[in-house]
Design a protein around this motif. Structure first.
Motif, PDB file in Angstrom:
ATOM      1  N   SER A  51       0.821  -1.212   0.000  1.00  0.00           N
ATOM      2  CA  SER A  51       0.000   0.000   0.000  1.00  0.00           C
ATOM      3  C   SER A  51       0.852   1.259   0.000  1.00  0.00           C
ATOM      4  O   SER A  51       0.393   2.327  -0.390  1.00  0.00           O
ATOM      5  CB  SER A  51      -0.917   0.016   1.223  1.00  0.00           C
ATOM      6  OG  SER A  51      -0.145   0.032   2.425  1.00  0.00           O
ATOM      7  N   HIS A  52       2.103   1.136   0.455  1.00  0.00           N
ATOM      8  CA  HIS A  52       3.003   2.280   0.534  1.00  0.00           C
ATOM      9  C   HIS A  52       4.387   1.884   0.022  1.00  0.00           C
ATOM     10  O   HIS A  52       4.838   0.753   0.231  1.00  0.00           O
ATOM     11  CB  HIS A  52       3.129   2.780   1.972  1.00  0.00           C
ATOM     12  CG  HIS A  52       1.858   3.363   2.514  1.00  0.00           C
ATOM     13  ND1 HIS A  52       0.750   2.607   2.823  1.00  0.00           N
ATOM     14  CD2 HIS A  52       1.526   4.663   2.798  1.00  0.00           C
ATOM     15  CE1 HIS A  52      -0.207   3.390   3.279  1.00  0.00           C
ATOM     16  NE2 HIS A  52       0.225   4.635   3.273  1.00  0.00           N
ATOM     17  N   THR A  66       2.303   6.763  -1.270  1.00  0.00           N
ATOM     18  CA  THR A  66       1.161   5.858  -1.297  1.00  0.00           C
ATOM     19  C   THR A  66       1.028   5.266  -2.694  1.00  0.00           C
ATOM     20  O   THR A  66       1.480   5.856  -3.686  1.00  0.00           O
ATOM     21  CB  THR A  66      -0.137   6.577  -0.920  1.00  0.00           C
ATOM     22  OG1 THR A  66      -0.427   7.552  -1.915  1.00  0.00           O
ATOM     23  CG2 THR A  66      -0.021   7.237   0.443  1.00  0.00           C
ATOM     24  N   GLU A  68      -1.581   5.056  -4.426  1.00  0.00           N
ATOM     25  CA  GLU A  68      -2.421   5.948  -5.227  1.00  0.00           C
ATOM     26  C   GLU A  68      -1.601   7.055  -5.872  1.00  0.00           C
ATOM     27  O   GLU A  68      -1.758   7.362  -7.059  1.00  0.00           O
ATOM     28  CB  GLU A  68      -3.524   6.571  -4.353  1.00  0.00           C
ATOM     29  CG  GLU A  68      -4.539   5.558  -3.836  1.00  0.00           C
ATOM     30  CD  GLU A  68      -4.159   5.006  -2.481  1.00  0.00           C
ATOM     31  OE1 GLU A  68      -2.941   4.974  -2.173  1.00  0.00           O
ATOM     32  OE2 GLU A  68      -5.059   4.592  -1.747  1.00  0.00           O
ATOM     33  N   ASP A  69      -0.704   7.654  -5.050  1.00  0.00           N
ATOM     34  CA  ASP A  69       0.130   8.738  -5.590  1.00  0.00           C
ATOM     35  C   ASP A  69       1.114   8.220  -6.632  1.00  0.00           C
ATOM     36  O   ASP A  69       1.410   8.910  -7.625  1.00  0.00           O
ATOM     37  CB  ASP A  69       0.902   9.415  -4.456  1.00  0.00           C
ATOM     38  CG  ASP A  69      -0.001  10.237  -3.553  1.00  0.00           C
ATOM     39  OD1 ASP A  69      -1.116  10.600  -3.986  1.00  0.00           O
ATOM     40  OD2 ASP A  69       0.391  10.514  -2.400  1.00  0.00           O
ATOM     41  N   ASP A  84       5.770  11.823   0.570  1.00  0.00           N
ATOM     42  CA  ASP A  84       5.493  12.590   1.782  1.00  0.00           C
ATOM     43  C   ASP A  84       6.806  12.711   2.524  1.00  0.00           C
ATOM     44  O   ASP A  84       7.354  11.719   3.018  1.00  0.00           O
ATOM     45  CB  ASP A  84       4.447  11.856   2.631  1.00  0.00           C
ATOM     46  CG  ASP A  84       4.134  12.596   3.932  1.00  0.00           C
ATOM     47  OD1 ASP A  84       4.755  13.639   4.208  1.00  0.00           O
ATOM     48  OD2 ASP A  84       3.267  12.098   4.687  1.00  0.00           O
ATOM     49  N   GLU A 108      -3.222   9.195   7.873  1.00  0.00           N
ATOM     50  CA  GLU A 108      -2.530   8.146   7.129  1.00  0.00           C
ATOM     51  C   GLU A 108      -3.080   6.788   7.555  1.00  0.00           C
ATOM     52  O   GLU A 108      -3.626   6.648   8.644  1.00  0.00           O
ATOM     53  CB  GLU A 108      -1.019   8.202   7.388  1.00  0.00           C
ATOM     54  CG  GLU A 108      -0.330   9.457   6.881  1.00  0.00           C
ATOM     55  CD  GLU A 108      -0.156   9.454   5.365  1.00  0.00           C
ATOM     56  OE1 GLU A 108      -0.466   8.424   4.733  1.00  0.00           O
ATOM     57  OE2 GLU A 108       0.274  10.482   4.821  1.00  0.00           O
ATOM     58  N   TYR A 109      -2.905   5.793   6.702  1.00  0.00           N
ATOM     59  CA  TYR A 109      -3.381   4.455   7.049  1.00  0.00           C
ATOM     60  C   TYR A 109      -2.231   3.449   7.125  1.00  0.00           C
ATOM     61  O   TYR A 109      -2.426   2.232   7.016  1.00  0.00           O
ATOM     62  CB  TYR A 109      -4.460   3.980   6.070  1.00  0.00           C
ATOM     63  CG  TYR A 109      -4.125   4.127   4.601  1.00  0.00           C
ATOM     64  CD1 TYR A 109      -3.584   3.068   3.884  1.00  0.00           C
ATOM     65  CD2 TYR A 109      -4.387   5.318   3.937  1.00  0.00           C
ATOM     66  CE1 TYR A 109      -3.284   3.194   2.555  1.00  0.00           C
ATOM     67  CE2 TYR A 109      -4.094   5.453   2.591  1.00  0.00           C
ATOM     68  CZ  TYR A 109      -3.547   4.383   1.903  1.00  0.00           C
ATOM     69  OH  TYR A 109      -3.253   4.511   0.568  1.00  0.00           O
TER      70      TYR A 109
END
Length: 325
Positions: A51-52, A66, A68-69, A84, A108-109
């Motif tokens: 996920s990261h 992430t 997504e990014d 980040d 954040e997750y």
């Protein structure tokens, strides 16, 4: 690209620490890596968590990206441009609940675990953070309810009647003993009750209000301790006293209007004020004392606290009666 962890740490952390919940099998990138390079490297590989993307330089954490990014960025962009640069991070000995809340506070997750020099030790992934929050929530609820299997809530849910009784009975026995002690206190002041029978009408009110204020304060203190936040005990006591003063004024007027007895109104309302103030003090100090004794502060918001609050509030009530009547 793909720096490996070159800073080793000891694995002697308890199962409730951040390090014990972290995984090291995650995508890793260098700040100068391009997005297309990072994607090419991670495609076709299975990670403990993807996920990261952790960005390392010399083994030290410098950023997190992430998924997504990463997949929404232009291929030619570099990791340092989209990462980040100040991601949430904790040290290995940090309590797991504190780590989870710090991640949430930063919206954040996932959260990185680094040593005191900034070297990357692992990442607590989203599914683990969710499990931590659920586990801690279940523990707190079980402790507050006085169930002994608070560390493994499923044990109670899957138990038969006999096992359930054994898990719940000990704290209830403590409550029974507290009730007998409270009855003993009332017996000591029997002469006061004989002189003014109406005093007995307000015992439940005094006990309930003290318990309610104590429970509110305990919840705040226990949560602050769990999250390692600074706790202003004086402020909590002042708040409890202010609430008690408000209830005192309301009670003073209500009893006088309903019973027309100014002395009774004064005694009950003053007892409510004192009991409320003391409840705030006890509720603030009990969880802290339990933590000093290396016990879970959440016990300070369960049956133990209720027993103490009940006895103290009754003692306060009858002492006020004895002094003013």
């Amino acid at each position: 690209m793909g720096e490996t962890e070159n800073h080793k740490s000891q694995n002697n952390f308890s199962y409730e620490t951040a390090k014990a919940n972290a995984v090291v099998d995650v995508p890793i990138a260098h700040p100068e890596d391009r997005v297309e390079e990072i994607i090419e490297k991670i495609l076709g590989k299975r990670y403990a968590s993807a996920s990261h993307i952790v960005v390392l330089q010399g083994g030290k954490l410098v950023g997190i990206i992430t998924a997504e990014d990463l997949f929404s960025a232009k291929p030619e962009r570099k990791a340092y441009e989209i990462m980040d640069k100040d991601p949430p991070k904790v040290t290995p000995e940090t309590d797991q609940e504190v780590a989870a809340w710090q991640a949430l506070e930063k919206d954040e997750y996932a959260i990185a675990v680094v040593d005191h020099y900034g070297y990357f030790l692992g990442l607590i992934p989203p599914k683990t953070l969710l499990k931590i929050l659920l586990k801690e929530h279940q523990e707190d609820l079980s402790i507050m309810a006085g169930i002994l299997s608070y560390d493994k809530p499923h044990i109670y849910i899957q138990s038969n009647v006999g096992k359930r009784v054994l898990l719940r009975l000990p704290w209830l026995v403590l409550g029974l003993m507290g009730g007998l002690m409270a009855a003993g206190v009332v017996n000591v002041f029997e002469s006061e009750l004989q002189k003014q029978v109406k005093l007995a009408f307000f015992i439940p009110t005094i006990v309930y209000l003290a318990d309610a204020i104590g429970t509110q304060t305990e919840a705040i203190v226990v949560r602050s301790l769990a999250l390692k936040m600074d706790m202003d005990i004086a402020m909590e006591v002042k708040t409890a006293s202010a609430i008690g003063l408000s209830l005192m004024l309301f009670t003073l007027v209500a009893i006088f209007l309903l019973w027309g007895d100014s002395r009774l109104a004064l005694v009950v309302s003053l007892a409510i004020f004192v009991a409320s103030s003391v409840a705030g003090l006890i509720a603030s100090l009990l969880p802290i004392l339990l933590e000093k004794l290396r016990l879970d502060p959440a016990h300070g918001s369960g049956p133990l606290a209720t027993v103490i609050q009940d006895i103290v509030s009754i003692v306060i009530y009858f002492l006020v009666c004895w002094l003013l009547l």
